[in-house]
Scaffold this motif. Structure first.
Motif, PDB file in Angstrom:
ATOM      1  N   LEU A 263       0.842  -1.192   0.000  1.00 46.47           N
ATOM      2  CA  LEU A 263       0.000   0.000   0.000  1.00 46.47           C
ATOM      3  C   LEU A 263       0.879   1.243   0.000  1.00 46.47           C
ATOM      4  N   ASP A 264       0.390   2.303  -0.620  1.00 51.09           N
ATOM      5  CA  ASP A 264       1.131   3.556  -0.567  1.00 51.09           C
ATOM      6  C   ASP A 264       0.780   4.280   0.732  1.00 51.09           C
ATOM      7  N   GLU A 265       1.493   5.368   0.997  1.00 45.47           N
ATOM      8  CA  GLU A 265       1.308   6.072   2.266  1.00 45.47           C
ATOM      9  C   GLU A 265      -0.118   6.582   2.440  1.00 45.47           C
ATOM     10  N   ALA A 266      -0.744   7.040   1.364  1.00 41.46           N
ATOM     11  CA  ALA A 266      -2.117   7.554   1.452  1.00 41.46           C
ATOM     12  C   ALA A 266      -3.080   6.452   1.886  1.00 41.46           C
ATOM     13  N   ALA A 267      -2.910   5.252   1.353  1.00 42.41           N
ATOM     14  CA  ALA A 267      -3.782   4.139   1.724  1.00 42.41           C
ATOM     15  C   ALA A 267      -3.556   3.721   3.182  1.00 42.41           C
ATOM     16  N   ILE A 268      -2.297   3.781   3.613  1.00 44.11           N
ATOM     17  CA  ILE A 268      -1.994   3.449   5.009  1.00 44.11           C
ATOM     18  C   ILE A 268      -2.628   4.483   5.935  1.00 44.11           C
ATOM     19  N   ARG A 269      -2.495   5.767   5.577  1.00 39.20           N
ATOM     20  CA  ARG A 269      -3.109   6.825   6.394  1.00 39.20           C
ATOM     21  C   ARG A 269      -4.628   6.663   6.455  1.00 39.20           C
ATOM     22  N   ALA A 270      -5.247   6.261   5.335  1.00 45.12           N
ATOM     23  CA  ALA A 270      -6.689   6.048   5.309  1.00 45.12           C
ATOM     24  C   ALA A 270      -7.071   4.905   6.259  1.00 45.12           C
ATOM     25  N   ALA A 271      -6.285   3.840   6.267  1.00 46.01           N
ATOM     26  CA  ALA A 271      -6.546   2.720   7.170  1.00 46.01           C
ATOM     27  C   ALA A 271      -6.378   3.147   8.626  1.00 46.01           C
ATOM     28  N   ILE A 272      -5.368   3.976   8.896  1.00 46.43           N
ATOM     29  CA  ILE A 272      -5.154   4.484  10.254  1.00 46.43           C
ATOM     30  C   ILE A 272      -6.339   5.346  10.679  1.00 46.43           C
ATOM     31  N   ASP A 273      -6.773   6.241   9.799  1.00 47.72           N
ATOM     32  CA  ASP A 273      -7.916   7.106  10.123  1.00 47.72           C
ATOM     33  C   ASP A 273      -9.168   6.285  10.409  1.00 47.72           C
ATOM     34  N   ALA A 274      -9.393   5.249   9.611  1.00 44.70           N
ATOM     35  CA  ALA A 274     -10.554   4.386   9.824  1.00 44.70           C
ATOM     36  C   ALA A 274     -10.453   3.675  11.171  1.00 44.70           C
ATOM     37  N   ALA A 275      -9.260   3.201  11.512  1.00 43.73           N
ATOM     38  CA  ALA A 275      -9.060   2.503  12.784  1.00 43.73           C
ATOM     39  C   ALA A 275      -9.204   3.464  13.964  1.00 43.73           C
ATOM     40  N   VAL A 276      -8.752   4.711  13.792  1.00 42.90           N
ATOM     41  CA  VAL A 276      -8.918   5.717  14.846  1.00 42.90           C
ATOM     42  C   VAL A 276     -10.405   5.967  15.086  1.00 42.90           C
ATOM     43  N   ALA A 277     -11.167   6.115  14.015  1.00 41.16           N
ATOM     44  CA  ALA A 277     -12.603   6.344  14.135  1.00 41.16           C
ATOM     45  C   ALA A 277     -13.286   5.146  14.795  1.00 41.16           C
ATOM     46  N   GLU A 278     -12.834   3.968  14.452  1.00 35.14           N
ATOM     47  CA  GLU A 278     -13.435   2.744  14.976  1.00 35.14           C
ATOM     48  C   GLU A 278     -13.131   2.529  16.456  1.00 35.14           C
ATOM     49  N   THR A 279     -11.874   2.806  16.864  1.00 39.53           N
ATOM     50  CA  THR A 279     -11.460   2.526  18.238  1.00 39.53           C
ATOM     51  C   THR A 279     -11.607   3.732  19.168  1.00 39.53           C
ATOM     52  N   GLY A 280     -11.735   4.913  18.600  1.00 38.89           N
ATOM     53  CA  GLY A 280     -11.820   6.115  19.426  1.00 38.89           C
ATOM     54  C   GLY A 280     -10.471   6.516  20.004  1.00 38.89           C
ATOM     55  N   ALA A 281      -9.386   6.054  19.420  1.00 35.21           N
ATOM     56  CA  ALA A 281      -8.041   6.383  19.901  1.00 35.21           C
ATOM     57  C   ALA A 281      -7.833   7.889  19.798  1.00 35.21           C
ATOM     58  N   SER A 282      -7.228   8.454  20.867  1.00 35.76           N
ATOM     59  CA  SER A 282      -7.087   9.907  20.871  1.00 35.76           C
ATOM     60  C   SER A 282      -5.691  10.392  21.215  1.00 35.76           C
ATOM     61  N   GLY A 283      -4.856   9.540  21.758  1.00 38.00           N
ATOM     62  CA  GLY A 283      -3.525  10.002  22.140  1.00 38.00           C
ATOM     63  C   GLY A 283      -2.513   8.883  22.100  1.00 38.00           C
ATOM     64  N   PRO A 284      -1.264   9.213  22.429  1.00 34.27           N
ATOM     65  CA  PRO A 284      -0.186   8.220  22.379  1.00 34.27           C
ATOM     66  C   PRO A 284      -0.453   6.972  23.228  1.00 34.27           C
ATOM     67  N   ALA A 285      -1.218   7.103  24.286  1.00 40.46           N
ATOM     68  CA  ALA A 285      -1.518   5.953  25.145  1.00 40.46           C
ATOM     69  C   ALA A 285      -2.348   4.892  24.417  1.00 40.46           C
ATOM     70  N   ASP A 286      -3.048   5.292  23.355  1.00 38.26           N
ATOM     71  CA  ASP A 286      -3.905   4.367  22.603  1.00 38.26           C
ATOM     72  C   ASP A 286      -3.181   3.677  21.449  1.00 38.26           C
ATOM     73  N   MET A 287      -1.870   3.877  21.352  1.00 37.69           N
ATOM     74  CA  MET A 287      -1.128   3.338  20.211  1.00 37.69           C
ATOM     75  C   MET A 287      -1.214   1.814  20.136  1.00 37.69           C
ATOM     76  N   GLY A 288      -1.090   1.139  21.273  1.00 34.62           N
ATOM     77  CA  GLY A 288      -1.146  -0.327  21.287  1.00 34.62           C
ATOM     78  C   GLY A 288      -2.481  -0.844  20.791  1.00 34.62           C
ATOM     79  N   LYS A 289      -3.548  -0.207  21.244  1.00 34.75           N
ATOM     80  CA  LYS A 289      -4.891  -0.606  20.818  1.00 34.75           C
ATOM     81  C   LYS A 289      -5.045  -0.424  19.310  1.00 34.75           C
ATOM     82  N   LEU A 290      -4.556   0.693  18.820  1.00 29.21           N
ATOM     83  CA  LEU A 290      -4.663   1.002  17.388  1.00 29.21           C
ATOM     84  C   LEU A 290      -3.821   0.044  16.548  1.00 29.21           C
ATOM     85  N   MET A 291      -2.596  -0.235  16.990  1.00 30.34           N
ATOM     86  CA  MET A 291      -1.737  -1.169  16.248  1.00 30.34           C
ATOM     87  C   MET A 291      -2.332  -2.573  16.264  1.00 30.34           C
ATOM     88  N   GLY A 292      -3.000  -2.932  17.351  1.00 32.05           N
ATOM     89  CA  GLY A 292      -3.644  -4.241  17.437  1.00 32.05           C
ATOM     90  C   GLY A 292      -4.728  -4.407  16.389  1.00 32.05           C
TER      91      GLY A 292
END
Length: 149
Positions: free
Chosen positions: A94-123
């Motif tokens: 995937l290119d960087e734009a597609a990766i960023r889109a996946a990250i944004d979708a995961a942030v919206a899904e998990t409600g991650a808001s700060g560095p403490a949520d990184m593990g949850k988001l990476m999971g």
């Protein structure tokens, strides 16, 4: 099981064609898969096979950098040839734009808001992007997104 079956079929084709270098790499991959299955007493699915392939690719990248540093171009070239065979079984990157889109979708899904949520988001992201993105790059982009870097 499609990826394991493809590896088996390609191994048979390489045997018939007399392609010793490709055959050797496919046998190494199959051995690594079988070893993991025996060690963990499980049957690997495609995502787990991709993880094995990614690990093998990373090992070869490390070897190439070591061989290049030592001036052993001959050994580095062998590792690069093995990398090409292994990469042929991985999905398109995937290119960087597609990766960023996946990250944004995961942030919206998990409600991650700060560095403490990184593990949850990476999971959430790791299984989705396995084999399609360098997880080091994903991790850096997640840190950037969450304001931790």
């Amino acid at each position: 099981m499609a990826l394991k079956q493809q590896l088996t079929d390609d191994m048979k084709a390489a045997m018939k064609a007399g392609d010793k270098s490709r055959l050797g790499v496919i046998r190494l991959v199959n051995a690594a898969i079988k070893q993991k299955e025996v060690d963990e007493r499980i049957v690997l699915d495609d995502a787990q096979v991709l993880a094995v392939l990614e690990k093998m690719l990373k090992q070869r990248r490390d070897s190439v950098s070591q061989f290049d540093a030592a001036g052993r171009r001959d050994l580095a070239d062998i590792e690069r040839a093995e990398m090409a065979v292994i990469e042929s079984y991985l999905p398109a990157k995937l290119d960087e734009a597609a990766i960023r889109a996946a990250i944004d979708a995961a942030v919206a899904e998990t409600g991650a808001s700060g560095p403490a949520d990184m593990g949850k988001l990476m999971g959430v992201l790791k299984p989705r992007l396995a084999g399609q993105a360098d997880m080091g790059q994903v991790s850096a982009l997640v840190k950037q997104t969450l304001g931790g870097g």
